[in-house]
Design a protein around this motif. Structure first.
Motif, PDB file in Angstrom:
ATOM      1  N   TYR A   5       8.373   8.211   4.511  1.00 16.89           N
ATOM      2  CA  TYR A   5       7.289   9.183   4.473  1.00 16.89           C
ATOM      3  C   TYR A   5       7.242   9.918   3.131  1.00 16.89           C
ATOM      4  O   TYR A   5       6.168  10.067   2.529  1.00 16.89           O
ATOM      5  CB  TYR A   5       7.428  10.174   5.631  1.00 16.89           C
ATOM      6  CG  TYR A   5       7.235   9.529   6.975  1.00 16.89           C
ATOM      7  CD1 TYR A   5       5.966   9.192   7.440  1.00 16.89           C
ATOM      8  CD2 TYR A   5       8.329   9.214   7.778  1.00 16.89           C
ATOM      9  CE1 TYR A   5       5.778   8.583   8.669  1.00 16.89           C
ATOM     10  CE2 TYR A   5       8.163   8.598   9.017  1.00 16.89           C
ATOM     11  CZ  TYR A   5       6.889   8.276   9.447  1.00 16.89           C
ATOM     12  OH  TYR A   5       6.713   7.662  10.666  1.00 16.89           O
TER      13      TYR A   5
ATOM     14  N   ALA B 242       6.175   7.446   0.514  1.00 16.39           N
ATOM     15  CA  ALA B 242       4.743   7.155   0.623  1.00 16.39           C
ATOM     16  C   ALA B 242       3.913   8.230  -0.058  1.00 16.39           C
ATOM     17  O   ALA B 242       2.931   7.926  -0.754  1.00 16.39           O
ATOM     18  CB  ALA B 242       4.346   7.023   2.094  1.00 16.39           C
ATOM     19  N   GLU B 243       4.294   9.488   0.123  1.00 15.18           N
ATOM     20  CA  GLU B 243       3.574  10.574  -0.539  1.00 15.18           C
ATOM     21  C   GLU B 243       3.678  10.454  -2.047  1.00 15.18           C
ATOM     22  O   GLU B 243       2.724  10.714  -2.786  1.00 15.18           O
ATOM     23  CB  GLU B 243       4.110  11.926  -0.067  1.00 15.18           C
ATOM     24  CG  GLU B 243       3.769  12.255   1.376  1.00 15.18           C
ATOM     25  CD  GLU B 243       2.275  12.208   1.645  1.00 15.18           C
ATOM     26  OE1 GLU B 243       1.518  12.837   0.867  1.00 15.18           O
ATOM     27  OE2 GLU B 243       1.852  11.547   2.619  1.00 15.18           O
TER      28      GLU B 243
ATOM     29  N   GLU C 277       0.976   3.477   2.183  1.00 13.29           N
ATOM     30  CA  GLU C 277       1.124   3.981   3.548  1.00 13.29           C
ATOM     31  C   GLU C 277       2.569   3.817   4.017  1.00 13.29           C
ATOM     32  O   GLU C 277       3.250   2.857   3.635  1.00 13.29           O
ATOM     33  CB  GLU C 277       0.172   3.252   4.486  1.00 13.29           C
ATOM     34  CG  GLU C 277      -1.298   3.478   4.169  1.00 13.29           C
ATOM     35  CD  GLU C 277      -1.669   4.959   4.142  1.00 13.29           C
ATOM     36  OE1 GLU C 277      -1.196   5.707   5.025  1.00 13.29           O
ATOM     37  OE2 GLU C 277      -2.424   5.354   3.229  1.00 13.29           O
ATOM     38  N   PRO C 278       3.070   4.736   4.850  1.00 16.83           N
ATOM     39  CA  PRO C 278       4.474   4.710   5.279  1.00 16.83           C
ATOM     40  C   PRO C 278       4.939   3.363   5.834  1.00 16.83           C
ATOM     41  O   PRO C 278       6.062   2.936   5.570  1.00 16.83           O
ATOM     42  CB  PRO C 278       4.534   5.809   6.343  1.00 16.83           C
ATOM     43  CG  PRO C 278       3.477   6.772   5.941  1.00 16.83           C
ATOM     44  CD  PRO C 278       2.360   5.927   5.389  1.00 16.83           C
ATOM     45  N   GLN C 279       4.066   2.679   6.602  1.00 20.81           N
ATOM     46  CA  GLN C 279       4.467   1.403   7.182  1.00 20.81           C
ATOM     47  C   GLN C 279       4.782   0.375   6.098  1.00 20.81           C
ATOM     48  O   GLN C 279       5.791  -0.330   6.164  1.00 20.81           O
ATOM     49  CB  GLN C 279       3.365   0.874   8.097  1.00 20.81           C
ATOM     50  CG  GLN C 279       3.723  -0.437   8.786  1.00 20.81           C
ATOM     51  CD  GLN C 279       2.641  -0.909   9.737  1.00 20.81           C
ATOM     52  OE1 GLN C 279       1.643  -0.220   9.962  1.00 20.81           O
ATOM     53  NE2 GLN C 279       2.819  -2.084  10.322  1.00 20.81           N
ATOM     54  N   ASP C 280       3.912   0.283   5.087  1.00 15.76           N
ATOM     55  CA  ASP C 280       4.138  -0.686   4.018  1.00 15.76           C
ATOM     56  C   ASP C 280       5.282  -0.256   3.107  1.00 15.76           C
ATOM     57  O   ASP C 280       6.055  -1.100   2.627  1.00 15.76           O
ATOM     58  CB  ASP C 280       2.862  -0.871   3.195  1.00 15.76           C
ATOM     59  CG  ASP C 280       1.817  -1.693   3.935  1.00 15.76           C
ATOM     60  OD1 ASP C 280       2.214  -2.566   4.737  1.00 15.76           O
ATOM     61  OD2 ASP C 280       0.619  -1.463   3.714  1.00 15.76           O
TER      62      ASP C 280
ATOM     63  N   LYS D   5       1.430   7.640  -3.309  1.00 19.13           N
ATOM     64  CA  LYS D   5       0.009   7.997  -3.299  1.00 19.13           C
ATOM     65  C   LYS D   5      -0.414   8.697  -4.583  1.00 19.13           C
ATOM     66  O   LYS D   5      -1.577   8.617  -4.995  1.00 19.13           O
ATOM     67  CB  LYS D   5      -0.287   8.880  -2.085  1.00 19.13           C
ATOM     68  CG  LYS D   5      -0.271   8.127  -0.763  1.00 19.13           C
ATOM     69  CD  LYS D   5      -0.467   9.054   0.434  1.00 19.13           C
ATOM     70  CE  LYS D   5      -0.385   8.274   1.735  1.00 19.13           C
ATOM     71  NZ  LYS D   5      -0.502   9.155   2.929  1.00 19.13           N
TER      72      LYS D   5
ATOM     73  N   SER E  25       0.864  -1.179   0.000  1.00 13.82           N
ATOM     74  CA  SER E  25       0.000   0.000   0.000  1.00 13.82           C
ATOM     75  C   SER E  25       0.903   1.232   0.000  1.00 13.82           C
ATOM     76  O   SER E  25       2.107   1.119   0.236  1.00 13.82           O
ATOM     77  CB  SER E  25      -0.910   0.016   1.244  1.00 13.82           C
ATOM     78  OG  SER E  25      -0.220   0.567   2.357  1.00 13.82           O
TER      79      SER E  25
END
Length: 334
Positions: free
Chosen positions: A58, A61-62, A19-22, A65, A17
């Motif tokens: 981070y 992740a942006e 998201e930062p974690q993934d 997206k 995904s």
């Protein structure tokens, strides 16, 4: 009794995904690969887990997206679509599976589907050979095949940089204005490792002007060979196209010229530009966001007129046909 054959279409990887974690999980697996970050294990662990990923996840992740769709990651859904089209073309001939070198679907889960197969043809969707992608994938495949006690013989296609079908998926697009062919970059030290002589790669003028026994596995030489083949198909003169390298990470010396510096230079000419990224068989973060968004901005802000990014082959009918032809070519002696 006829031989049962499998076909594994393999790409590099994508987060589960945006998201930062993934994204962080994906970056850790990718950067902890010894063929990607070539430093001692402990230093690599410190760099990846303490210095790089906690910050980079981070921002990455942006960026992810901006390219994520309802279907998810482009790299994954293009691979799923390619599997469907290739499966239709080789029905009864090959059992087709897909995998990513990093994250999901995993290589292990794909190989587990080939327990009753006599031979598996593996096509990594990396056109040019590199130890950080091709060799890494081969070693992981061999490790997991041994772990699963897979009886099937593995036939590994290590590159297709000059395959006519692959070249045509790009050369069918007539460029508007100047053509820039941007390839993913690598540290110069990675490229030089494939030069057994130690005297050719990046040390001789014109070292990549042709493919020879010395530079047969040189990533840079294969990139230039791909560019020459596309330009020849398009009937372009030398001054009508350029080659550059993108996606540098870290402070080491990477392949030059950089795309980041080339785009403003071309923009200052004030004309039209078309960009292809022939080191990728499918669109992803590096082609859509890095070239299509940030690259576009660099070119236009420098004074460039129009900017066109050509899609990668993805799951086009032409590419599905080329994949089938390529696989059959490498298995025609069975």
């Amino acid at each position: 009794m006829s031989m049962k054959r499998g076909l594994l279409l393999l790409n590099l990887g994508t987060p589960d995904s945006p998201e930062p974690q993934d994204v962080g999980r994906y970056l850790k697996q990718f950067l902890m690969d010894k063929w990607v970050l070539d430093v001692p294990w402990l230093l690599r662990w410190i760099l990846v887990n303490i210095l790089i990923v906690p910050r980079r996840k981070y921002a990455s992740a942006e960026a992810y997206k901006t390219i994520w769709s309802k279907r998810g990651s482009p790299l994954l859904f293009h691979l799923e679509d390619l599997k469907r089209k290739v499966s239709e073309r080789v029905a009864g001939e090959f059992q087709v599976e897909i995998a990513m070198r990093y994250q999901n679907p995993s290589i292990e889960s794909a190989l587990a589907q080939f327990r009753d197969v006599d031979e598996v043809v593996v096509l990594p969707l990396y056109p040019q050979y590199a130890e950080s992608s091709t060799r890494s994938s081969r070693e992981e495949l061999d490790r997991l095949a041994q772990k699963l006690r897979l009886k099937a013989r593995i036939r590994f296609i290590q590159d297709f940089y000059d395959d006519p079908g692959f070249i045509r998926t790009f050369s069918q697009h007539k460029p508007k204005g100047h053509l820039l062919m941007s390839f993913h970059s690598l540290p110069e030290a990675h490229v030089q490792k494939t030069d057994a002589s130690g005297e050719h790669c990046l040390k001789k003028a014109g070292c990549c002007d042709e493919i020879t026994d010395v530079n047969r596995l040189c990533y840079r030489a294969q990139c230039f060979a791909t560019a020459r083949a596309i330009a020849k198909d398009l009937g372009l003169k030398k001054d009508e196209y350029s080659v550059s390298f993108q996606s540098k990470l870290g402070r080491a010396e990477w392949l030059k010229p950089s795309t980041e510096s080339t785009l403003p230079e071309l923009g200052r000419r004030g004309g039209d530009l078309t960009v292809m990224v022939p080191s990728f068989a499918a669109d992803c973060l590096e082609t859509i966001e890095e070239i299509g968004d940030r690259g576009h901005e660099l070119f236009v802000n420098a004074g460039g007129k129009s900017f066109t990014r050509i899609d990668c082959p993805n799951a086009s009918d032409e590419w599905a046909d080329a994949v089938v032809a390529l696989v059959r070519k490498h298995s025609d002696d069975i």
